[in-house]
Design an enzyme around this catalytic site. Structure first.
Site, PDB file in Angstrom:
ATOM      1  N   CYS A 118       0.831  -1.198   0.000  1.00  0.00           N
ATOM      2  CA  CYS A 118       0.000   0.000   0.000  1.00  0.00           C
ATOM      3  C   CYS A 118       0.873   1.260   0.000  1.00  0.00           C
ATOM      4  O   CYS A 118       1.753   1.402   0.846  1.00  0.00           O
ATOM      5  CB  CYS A 118      -0.882  -0.017   1.237  1.00  0.00           C
ATOM      6  SG  CYS A 118      -1.847   1.478   1.415  1.00  0.00           S
ATOM      7  N   CYS A 175       0.281   3.037   3.614  1.00  0.00           N
ATOM      8  CA  CYS A 175       0.718   2.518   4.915  1.00  0.00           C
ATOM      9  C   CYS A 175       1.742   1.387   4.815  1.00  0.00           C
ATOM     10  O   CYS A 175       2.243   0.929   5.844  1.00  0.00           O
ATOM     11  CB  CYS A 175      -0.497   2.061   5.725  1.00  0.00           C
ATOM     12  SG  CYS A 175      -1.226   0.534   5.116  1.00  0.00           S
ATOM     13  N   CYS A 195      -6.215  -2.133   0.226  1.00  0.00           N
ATOM     14  CA  CYS A 195      -5.262  -2.353   1.301  1.00  0.00           C
ATOM     15  C   CYS A 195      -5.969  -3.025   2.473  1.00  0.00           C
ATOM     16  O   CYS A 195      -7.034  -2.565   2.907  1.00  0.00           O
ATOM     17  CB  CYS A 195      -4.656  -1.018   1.741  1.00  0.00           C
ATOM     18  SG  CYS A 195      -3.657  -1.190   3.240  1.00  0.00           S
ATOM     19  N   CYS A 243      -5.289  -0.151   5.850  1.00  0.00           N
ATOM     20  CA  CYS A 243      -5.851   1.210   5.960  1.00  0.00           C
ATOM     21  C   CYS A 243      -7.076   1.427   5.102  1.00  0.00           C
ATOM     22  O   CYS A 243      -7.739   2.457   5.213  1.00  0.00           O
ATOM     23  CB  CYS A 243      -4.784   2.252   5.633  1.00  0.00           C
ATOM     24  SG  CYS A 243      -4.446   2.421   3.869  1.00  0.00           S
ATOM     25  N   ASP A 258      22.746   0.260 -16.588  1.00  0.00           N
ATOM     26  CA  ASP A 258      22.530  -1.012 -15.897  1.00  0.00           C
ATOM     27  C   ASP A 258      21.408  -1.787 -16.592  1.00  0.00           C
ATOM     28  O   ASP A 258      20.287  -1.280 -16.715  1.00  0.00           O
ATOM     29  CB  ASP A 258      22.136  -0.670 -14.449  1.00  0.00           C
ATOM     30  CG  ASP A 258      21.919  -1.899 -13.588  1.00  0.00           C
ATOM     31  OD1 ASP A 258      21.806  -3.015 -14.146  1.00  0.00           O
ATOM     32  OD2 ASP A 258      21.842  -1.734 -12.367  1.00  0.00           O
TER      33      ASP A 258
HETATM   34 ZN   LIG Z   1      -2.793   0.903   3.453  1.00  0.00          ZN
END
Ligand SMILES: [Zn+2]
Length: 410
Positions: free
Chosen positions: A198, A201, A214, A217, A334
């Site tokens: 998420c 969070c 999520c 949250c 790279d």
């Molecule tokens: Zn979240």
């Protein structure tokens, strides 16, 4: 449009002269050098040229050049458009685009992700389209999370600017989330490796089909206003607008819907805009088809892992494919990112590896269990396949090399 000061007029004239000189001496289209000259003379030139006009900004890791081209085509239904549709997507290129088409009220600017906050301040946009955020060249770009935070901070400071944002991309959703005026587009997200957690969070994201949420949250996929269904765009009031595109793939249907949403924000209805998208056949060589020695060669550009996945989705079944990889400065030195890409979708067809770093590609394909041949260059690749269709997927400078080989096809 507002009147320019004497200094800004002089800066604009010098910009045009520098761009023209650069162009006639064969150093590209002159956008960057012209803009540099103009901004040196008048550092506020970009904001002066943008004042009083309707500006749309288009940004994201992938698809911004094509979406910008689509949007400009759509807005041409309402008159001339100022646009940087050839990829000069930093302030120098924006300044040149605005200076070259002084009479165009509508402006569509492709913006490098890192410059979005600056353009938000200087170009005073009427609308901003946010396409997606994923990892780009490893040794150049900021982490996806850092970029999303940069966007969120900038957009939070201008909460009244209307956004058109991809609801399928959690980072974009979070970055746009502080704005009070978001039109959500179901823009798709084939590449999900950068969005398992998420953005808000850091906990795990659950996915159910196209929906994501999520577990901690509650940040979740907003319900989209615009979507793609089959070969149609679906508008916020449920109308279905046929998309008869010349450009391939689900991702271009999503780019087209975003363009229709921007055009709609500028007062061009999707019924008037959509037919204009069908006229876009290629974008600075991307998707161009070139005929050579009985082969019909189609050019696909993909610069990063998400782009390669989208390109695989566009390949004609069983058609031979050339994969071209370079690692020059603008590509990033790279090449380890090719291990983020699952090449198994190209299995079961003739695969040819070219480019400066074709041996890196060879090792990756070997590890991935894909049969391939390494050849010298595009000319050798064309000779190595039977007459008929040939697809080419190339990263940035490899693409430009191939395009040069085909006389800078557009
Ligand atoms: Zn979240």
């Amino acid at each position: 449009m507002t009147n320019l000061s004497a200094r800004a007029k002089f800066a604009t004239a010098m910009l045009r002269t520098a761009a023209t000189l650069s162009r006639v001496s064969g150093r590209g289209d002159g956008s960057v050098i012209g803009g540099r000259v103009g901004l040196t003379i008048e550092p506020r030139l970009l904001s002066m040229l943008a004042a009083g006009r309707q500006v749309a900004l288009i940004s994201g890791t992938n698809g911004k050049t094509t979406t910008t081209r689509f949007t400009a085509a759509a807005l041409e239904a309402a008159g001339p458009v100022a646009t940087n549709s050839f990829g000069a997507n930093m302030p120098t290129g924006h300044t040149t685009a605005l200076a070259k088409a002084r009479d165009a009220v509508n402006c569509v600017l492709e913006v490098d992700e890192h410059y979005l906050p600056r353009l938000l301040n200087e170009a005073t946009p009427q609308v901003i389209a946010l396409l997606n955020l994923s990892r780009d060249q490893l040794d150049r770009a900021m982490e996806v999370s850092g970029l999303a935070a940069k966007w969120r901070t900038a957009l939070s400071a201008a909460p009244d600017v209307p956004l058109i944002a991809n609801a399928d991309d959690p980072w974009v959703t979070w970055a746009a989330g502080a704005s009070s005026r978001v039109t959500w587009v179901a823009g798709g997200q084939r590449w999900q490796e950068d969005s398992w957690v998420c953005p808000q969070c850091g906990k795990h994201l659950d996915r159910y089909g196209e929906f994501w949420r999520c577990t901690a949250c509650g940040l979740s996929r907003p319900s989209p206003h615009w979507a793609v269904e089959g070969d149609s765009a679906v508008t916020p009031d449920g109308r279905r607008i046929p998309l008869d595109l010349r450009l391939p793939g689900q991702v271009n249907r999503a780019n087209a819907v975003t363009a229709l949403a921007v055009a709609s924000a500028f007062g061009v209805p999707p019924e008037a805009a959509a037919p204009r998208l069908s006229e876009v056949k290629s974008v600075a060589g991307r998707y161009a088809v070139v005929r050579r020695d009985g082969r019909r060669v189609r050019l696909l550009l993909s610069k990063n892992p998400a782009g390669w996945l989208e390109a695989f989705d566009m390949l004609e079944p069983r058609c031979p494919v050339v994969l071209a990889l370079n690692a020059r400065e603008v590509d990033g030195f790279d090449t380890s990112w090719i291990y983020d890409v699952d090449f198994s979708p190209v299995q079961g067809r003739q695969v040819l590896a070219i480019g400066d770093r074709r041996m890196d590609l060879a090792v990756r394909l070997e590890v991935n269990g894909v049969r391939f041949e390494v050849v010298e260059d595009i000319a050798a690749a064309i000779q190595a396949v039977p007459p008929g269709d040939l697809e080419v997927i190339a990263n940035y400078t490899a693409f430009q090399d191939i395009r040069a080989e085909f006389d800078r096809v557009n």
